[in-house]
Scaffold this motif. Structure first.
Motif, PDB file in Angstrom:
ATOM      1  N   ARG A  39      22.726  64.063  51.711  1.00 55.33           N
ATOM      2  CA  ARG A  39      21.662  64.929  51.188  1.00 55.33           C
ATOM      3  C   ARG A  39      22.072  65.535  49.854  1.00 55.33           C
ATOM      4  NH1 ARG A  39      21.144  66.360  56.541  1.00 55.33           N
ATOM      5  NH2 ARG A  39      22.351  68.260  56.265  1.00 55.33           N
ATOM      6  N   ALA A  40      23.332  65.927  49.724  1.00 49.60           N
ATOM      7  CA  ALA A  40      23.800  66.532  48.479  1.00 49.60           C
ATOM      8  C   ALA A  40      23.796  65.515  47.336  1.00 49.60           C
ATOM      9  CB  ALA A  40      25.203  67.104  48.669  1.00 49.60           C
ATOM     10  N   ASN A  41      24.001  64.249  47.649  1.00 53.42           N
ATOM     11  CA  ASN A  41      24.075  63.216  46.615  1.00 53.42           C
ATOM     12  C   ASN A  41      22.716  62.647  46.228  1.00 53.42           C
ATOM     13  OD1 ASN A  41      26.823  63.377  46.280  1.00 53.42           O
ATOM     14  ND2 ASN A  41      27.283  61.754  47.731  1.00 53.42           N
ATOM     15  N   GLU A  42      21.661  63.032  46.934  1.00 49.39           N
ATOM     16  CA  GLU A  42      20.348  62.472  46.629  1.00 49.39           C
ATOM     17  C   GLU A  42      19.950  62.729  45.176  1.00 49.39           C
ATOM     18  OE1 GLU A  42      17.704  64.078  49.564  1.00 49.39           O
ATOM     19  OE2 GLU A  42      18.177  62.506  51.014  1.00 49.39           O
ATOM     20  N   ARG A  43      20.187  63.938  44.695  1.00 48.69           N
ATOM     21  CA  ARG A  43      19.819  64.268  43.313  1.00 48.69           C
ATOM     22  C   ARG A  43      20.688  63.511  42.319  1.00 48.69           C
ATOM     23  NH1 ARG A  43      18.366  70.715  43.400  1.00 48.69           N
ATOM     24  NH2 ARG A  43      16.620  70.497  44.849  1.00 48.69           N
ATOM     25  N   VAL A  44      21.937  63.311  42.660  1.00 46.46           N
ATOM     26  CA  VAL A  44      22.826  62.543  41.791  1.00 46.46           C
ATOM     27  C   VAL A  44      22.337  61.106  41.681  1.00 46.46           C
ATOM     28  CG1 VAL A  44      25.179  61.701  41.489  1.00 46.46           C
ATOM     29  CG2 VAL A  44      24.801  64.027  42.303  1.00 46.46           C
ATOM     30  N   VAL A  45      21.915  60.543  42.789  1.00 44.23           N
ATOM     31  CA  VAL A  45      21.393  59.174  42.781  1.00 44.23           C
ATOM     32  C   VAL A  45      20.145  59.089  41.916  1.00 44.23           C
ATOM     33  CG1 VAL A  45      20.343  57.380  44.228  1.00 44.23           C
ATOM     34  CG2 VAL A  45      22.396  58.567  45.005  1.00 44.23           C
ATOM     35  N   ILE A  46      19.266  60.055  42.045  1.00 41.70           N
ATOM     36  CA  ILE A  46      18.041  60.070  41.236  1.00 41.70           C
ATOM     37  C   ILE A  46      18.389  60.176  39.754  1.00 41.70           C
ATOM     38  CG2 ILE A  46      15.983  61.424  40.669  1.00 41.70           C
ATOM     39  CD1 ILE A  46      15.828  62.125  43.704  1.00 41.70           C
ATOM     40  N   ALA A  47      19.318  61.073  39.408  1.00 38.94           N
ATOM     41  CA  ALA A  47      19.725  61.231  38.009  1.00 38.94           C
ATOM     42  C   ALA A  47      20.357  59.948  37.473  1.00 38.94           C
ATOM     43  CB  ALA A  47      20.688  62.409  37.872  1.00 38.94           C
ATOM     44  N   ALA A  48      21.173  59.307  38.277  1.00 40.46           N
ATOM     45  CA  ALA A  48      21.801  58.057  37.843  1.00 40.46           C
ATOM     46  C   ALA A  48      20.754  56.970  37.621  1.00 40.46           C
ATOM     47  CB  ALA A  48      22.828  57.607  38.871  1.00 40.46           C
ATOM     48  N   ASP A  49      19.778  56.890  38.506  1.00 42.23           N
ATOM     49  CA  ASP A  49      18.703  55.907  38.335  1.00 42.23           C
ATOM     50  C   ASP A  49      17.912  56.179  37.057  1.00 42.23           C
ATOM     51  OD1 ASP A  49      19.397  54.617  40.669  1.00 42.23           O
ATOM     52  OD2 ASP A  49      17.819  55.546  41.885  1.00 42.23           O
ATOM     53  N   LEU A  50      17.615  57.442  36.808  1.00 44.91           N
ATOM     54  CA  LEU A  50      16.879  57.793  35.583  1.00 44.91           C
ATOM     55  C   LEU A  50      17.687  57.442  34.342  1.00 44.91           C
ATOM     56  CD1 LEU A  50      15.321  61.239  36.588  1.00 44.91           C
ATOM     57  CD2 LEU A  50      14.118  59.080  36.216  1.00 44.91           C
ATOM     58  N   ALA A  51      18.976  57.734  34.359  1.00 44.65           N
ATOM     59  CA  ALA A  51      19.825  57.417  33.213  1.00 44.65           C
ATOM     60  C   ALA A  51      19.889  55.911  32.984  1.00 44.65           C
ATOM     61  CB  ALA A  51      21.226  57.993  33.417  1.00 44.65           C
TER      62      ALA A  51
END
Length: 70
Positions: A39-51
């Protein structure tokens, strides 16, 4: 007279059951911790996908601009 082998087997079986219960409890705790991490990494995954998508778009636009300049 009780069978001494049966008594020893019973003691060993009880130890196995106790250890299996401890392992089960530990695995359940580990699963909860892993769920928190996911759950904590969900935002990191989204940011990485956007980048990644942004980088691909930049590359595409740079190539398109080079093609239009020629």
């Amino acid at each position: 007279m009780d069978n001494p082998h049966a008594e020893r087997q019973n003691v060993l079986l009880q130890r196995i059951i106790k250890n299996a219960d401890k392992v089960t409890e530990t695995i359940e705790e580990l699963n909860l911790c892993l769920d928190e991490i996911i759950r904590a990494n969900e935002r990191v995954v989204i940011a990485a996908d956007l980048a990644t998508k942004y980088g691909k778009n930049v590359q595409y636009n740079l190539e398109a601009m080079k093609g239009s300049e020629s």
